[in-house]
Enzyme design. Structure first.
Site, PDB file in Angstrom:
ATOM      1  N   SER A  50       0.776  -1.235   0.000  1.00  0.00           N
ATOM      2  CA  SER A  50       0.000   0.000   0.000  1.00  0.00           C
ATOM      3  C   SER A  50       0.814   1.295   0.000  1.00  0.00           C
ATOM      4  O   SER A  50       0.249   2.368  -0.223  1.00  0.00           O
ATOM      5  CB  SER A  50      -0.962   0.013   1.195  1.00  0.00           C
ATOM      6  OG  SER A  50      -0.249  -0.191   2.404  1.00  0.00           O
ATOM      7  N   THR A  51       2.094   1.221   0.272  1.00  0.00           N
ATOM      8  CA  THR A  51       2.923   2.429   0.287  1.00  0.00           C
ATOM      9  C   THR A  51       4.326   2.102  -0.220  1.00  0.00           C
ATOM     10  O   THR A  51       4.707   0.939  -0.329  1.00  0.00           O
ATOM     11  CB  THR A  51       3.057   3.029   1.717  1.00  0.00           C
ATOM     12  OG1 THR A  51       3.686   2.068   2.575  1.00  0.00           O
ATOM     13  CG2 THR A  51       1.712   3.413   2.308  1.00  0.00           C
ATOM     14  N   PHE A  74      -2.188  -3.535   5.797  1.00  0.00           N
ATOM     15  CA  PHE A  74      -2.863  -3.387   7.087  1.00  0.00           C
ATOM     16  C   PHE A  74      -3.140  -1.902   7.270  1.00  0.00           C
ATOM     17  O   PHE A  74      -2.310  -1.160   7.793  1.00  0.00           O
ATOM     18  CB  PHE A  74      -1.971  -3.926   8.201  1.00  0.00           C
ATOM     19  CG  PHE A  74      -2.695  -4.233   9.489  1.00  0.00           C
ATOM     20  CD1 PHE A  74      -4.079  -4.271   9.543  1.00  0.00           C
ATOM     21  CD2 PHE A  74      -1.982  -4.491  10.651  1.00  0.00           C
ATOM     22  CE1 PHE A  74      -4.740  -4.565  10.721  1.00  0.00           C
ATOM     23  CE2 PHE A  74      -2.635  -4.774  11.845  1.00  0.00           C
ATOM     24  CZ  PHE A  74      -4.018  -4.829  11.872  1.00  0.00           C
ATOM     25  N   GLU A  75      -4.282  -1.451   6.798  1.00  0.00           N
ATOM     26  CA  GLU A  75      -4.599  -0.028   6.759  1.00  0.00           C
ATOM     27  C   GLU A  75      -5.921   0.266   7.463  1.00  0.00           C
ATOM     28  O   GLU A  75      -6.810  -0.585   7.516  1.00  0.00           O
ATOM     29  CB  GLU A  75      -4.664   0.457   5.306  1.00  0.00           C
ATOM     30  CG  GLU A  75      -3.387   0.243   4.511  1.00  0.00           C
ATOM     31  CD  GLU A  75      -2.216   1.080   4.997  1.00  0.00           C
ATOM     32  OE1 GLU A  75      -2.435   2.028   5.799  1.00  0.00           O
ATOM     33  OE2 GLU A  75      -1.070   0.800   4.587  1.00  0.00           O
ATOM     34  N   ASP A 111      -3.503  -8.414   9.195  1.00  0.00           N
ATOM     35  CA  ASP A 111      -2.161  -8.657   9.720  1.00  0.00           C
ATOM     36  C   ASP A 111      -1.458  -9.733   8.884  1.00  0.00           C
ATOM     37  O   ASP A 111      -1.757 -10.920   9.008  1.00  0.00           O
ATOM     38  CB  ASP A 111      -2.263  -9.087  11.182  1.00  0.00           C
ATOM     39  CG  ASP A 111      -0.916  -9.377  11.807  1.00  0.00           C
ATOM     40  OD1 ASP A 111       0.124  -9.129  11.157  1.00  0.00           O
ATOM     41  OD2 ASP A 111      -0.889  -9.857  12.964  1.00  0.00           O
ATOM     42  N   LEU A 139       7.271  -5.638   3.847  1.00  0.00           N
ATOM     43  CA  LEU A 139       6.632  -5.245   5.104  1.00  0.00           C
ATOM     44  C   LEU A 139       7.557  -4.371   5.949  1.00  0.00           C
ATOM     45  O   LEU A 139       8.758  -4.613   6.018  1.00  0.00           O
ATOM     46  CB  LEU A 139       6.258  -6.474   5.929  1.00  0.00           C
ATOM     47  CG  LEU A 139       5.053  -7.311   5.489  1.00  0.00           C
ATOM     48  CD1 LEU A 139       4.734  -8.346   6.551  1.00  0.00           C
ATOM     49  CD2 LEU A 139       3.843  -6.447   5.209  1.00  0.00           C
ATOM     50  N   TYR A 235      22.130   1.604  11.147  1.00  0.00           N
ATOM     51  CA  TYR A 235      21.374   0.788  10.203  1.00  0.00           C
ATOM     52  C   TYR A 235      22.062  -0.549   9.958  1.00  0.00           C
ATOM     53  O   TYR A 235      21.696  -1.554  10.544  1.00  0.00           O
ATOM     54  CB  TYR A 235      21.159   1.558   8.888  1.00  0.00           C
ATOM     55  CG  TYR A 235      19.801   1.300   8.302  1.00  0.00           C
ATOM     56  CD1 TYR A 235      18.812   2.268   8.323  1.00  0.00           C
ATOM     57  CD2 TYR A 235      19.493   0.061   7.742  1.00  0.00           C
ATOM     58  CE1 TYR A 235      17.550   2.022   7.805  1.00  0.00           C
ATOM     59  CE2 TYR A 235      18.236  -0.196   7.225  1.00  0.00           C
ATOM     60  CZ  TYR A 235      17.271   0.793   7.259  1.00  0.00           C
ATOM     61  OH  TYR A 235      16.018   0.522   6.750  1.00  0.00           O
ATOM     62  N   LEU A 273      15.370   6.350   0.632  1.00  0.00           N
ATOM     63  CA  LEU A 273      14.334   7.281   0.199  1.00  0.00           C
ATOM     64  C   LEU A 273      13.481   7.676   1.395  1.00  0.00           C
ATOM     65  O   LEU A 273      13.490   7.007   2.439  1.00  0.00           O
ATOM     66  CB  LEU A 273      13.438   6.633  -0.856  1.00  0.00           C
ATOM     67  CG  LEU A 273      14.017   6.457  -2.258  1.00  0.00           C
ATOM     68  CD1 LEU A 273      13.057   5.650  -3.117  1.00  0.00           C
ATOM     69  CD2 LEU A 273      14.275   7.811  -2.904  1.00  0.00           C
TER      70      LEU A 273
END
Length: 392
Positions: A50-51, A74-75, A111, A139, A235, A273
């Site tokens: 979704s993103t 999961f929105e 989920d 994810l 990171y 990004l």
């Protein structure tokens, strides 16, 4: 409802349905402008659709290669008084565009770590698609409940071994300052691996194979960020890095366990990004603001959609993929090469509170941040009364 951005720290607590739709349309237009892309996937499962990179993967699959796409996300849905999450509106816009173009698109909201969603996805594949030939795992979650034990684990953003002090940028206060992060405990490292490592990716492939819905020679990739010296302490060599190392283990395990189907599994290292996930990581807003400055000057800057198109074209469905010694696809070379990193490091050493906006491209960073939530796009009337009740 007139919707203006409500920013708290590293997150925007609302989103704009028309702006999100414009952002999705912009990415679709980019892919369609590329012309014929050649051989590619037919039936694609995008876990985390979704993103960001997951959405870009779904758009590239559908509008670049004409693939049928099944997404998992999961929105939160909208209410009369509150907007939906940006991912909800992105998905609604994707569905609308797919329908206009006679492209199959279904999305399951829930989920992705749970066995119930895996079962629901498998049932949908059996009903509509038969089998899947590309599985994208994208994810990003702060927590995960293990479906076997029921225990919930939470990830931690901490260095490993010793405390780490570095520069960071506070987007709330518009302030460059030093931050000290204490080292993670062994439990925090283990918990982060449980959330962000490869265990769930592996369980998805196991479940799909057991159900008989993986095509022979199915491809699968999980997305990661490796970075270089400036970001390694928080990171690559930190709790997140330990989790990402586990993705390498999972890729090898997937190849071994599903050798009968000749499943091809790789981790894909992408460039840094502005995403909802990266905005939460100390150091990254400052680092990304600097790399945007350097890479735009070099003419090498790419967004999510350009990176993913490149991944599909050169690695997933290309004849000469760029692989490193860990068998990862590498799409981050324009950022991590020594010449570009030297320029970024020079700016990093110089940057202060006083010269931050001069030396960085924070304007570009902030534009991309707001765009994640559907704000700041050209052609959208942000003073208009819009209906937040969008469905898909």
């Amino acid at each position: 409802m007139v919707i203006k951005p409500k920013v708290r720290g590293f997150i925007c607590t609302n989103s704009h349905p028309v702006g999100c739709a414009a952002s999705v349309a912009e990415q679709i237009d980019y892919i369609r402008s590329q012309g014929e892309l050649g051989e590619g996937p037919k039936n694609v499962l995008v876990i985390g659709c979704s993103t960001g990179y997951g959405l870009a993967s779904r758009i590239t699959s559908a509008f670049g290669y004409g693939a049928k796409t099944l997404g998992v996300c999961f929105e939160k849905a909208p209410t009369e008084r509150k907007t939906a999450t940006a991912g909800w509106y992105n998905t609604a816009a994707f569905h609308q565009q797919a329908e206009k173009n006679d492209l199959y698109a279904k999305t399951i909201n829930g989920d992705a770590f749970s066995d119930e969603i895996k079962e629901e996805v498998i049932a949908q594949i059996k009903q509509d698609l038969g089998e899947i030939d590309l599985v994208i795992y994208s994810l990003a979650s702060p927590r995960r409940t293990d479906p076997v034990t029921g225990e919930t684990y939470r990830s931690t953003l901490k260095p490993v071994g010793q405390a780490y002090t570095t520069k960071t940028y506070d987007t709330d206060k518009d302030k460059v300052h030093d931050v000290t992060l204490e080292p993670a405990t062994d439990k925090e490292i283990a918990d982060t691996i449980k959330v962000m490592g490869g265990e769930d990716w592996e369980r998805w492939l196991d479940a799909l194979a057991e159900a008989g819905v993986l095509a022979e020679e199915c491809k699968t990739t999980a997305y990661t960020y490796i970075g270089k010296e400036l970001t390694w302490p928080i990171y690559g060599q930190a709790t997140i890095g330990k989790a990402k190392e586990d993705l390498d283990r999972a890729a090898a395990a997937i190849i071994h366990k599903h050798s009968d189907l000749r499943v091809d599994a790789h981790v894909s290292s992408l460039k840094a990004l502005v995403t909802q996930a990266s905005s939460a990581i100390p150091v990254m807003p400052l680092y990304i603001s600097l790399i945007y400055k350097v890479m735009k000057e070099e003419g090498t800057h790419e967004g999510c959609i350009e990176q993913i198109l490149g991944l599909y074209h050169t690695c997933l469905y290309g004849d000469e993929p760029t692989l490193d010694d860990m068998n990862r696809y590498r799409m981050d070379g324009k950022e991590t090469n020594e010449a570009t990193q030297a320029k970024i490091k020079a700016l990093w050493d110089q940057v202060t509170q006083e010269n931050f906006h001069e030396l960085s491209d924070y304007a570009g960073y902030n534009y991309e941040f707001l765009k994640l939530f559907g704000f700041g796009l050209e052609g959208v009337d942000y003073d208009a009364d819009v209906d937040p009740m969008v469905s898909w």
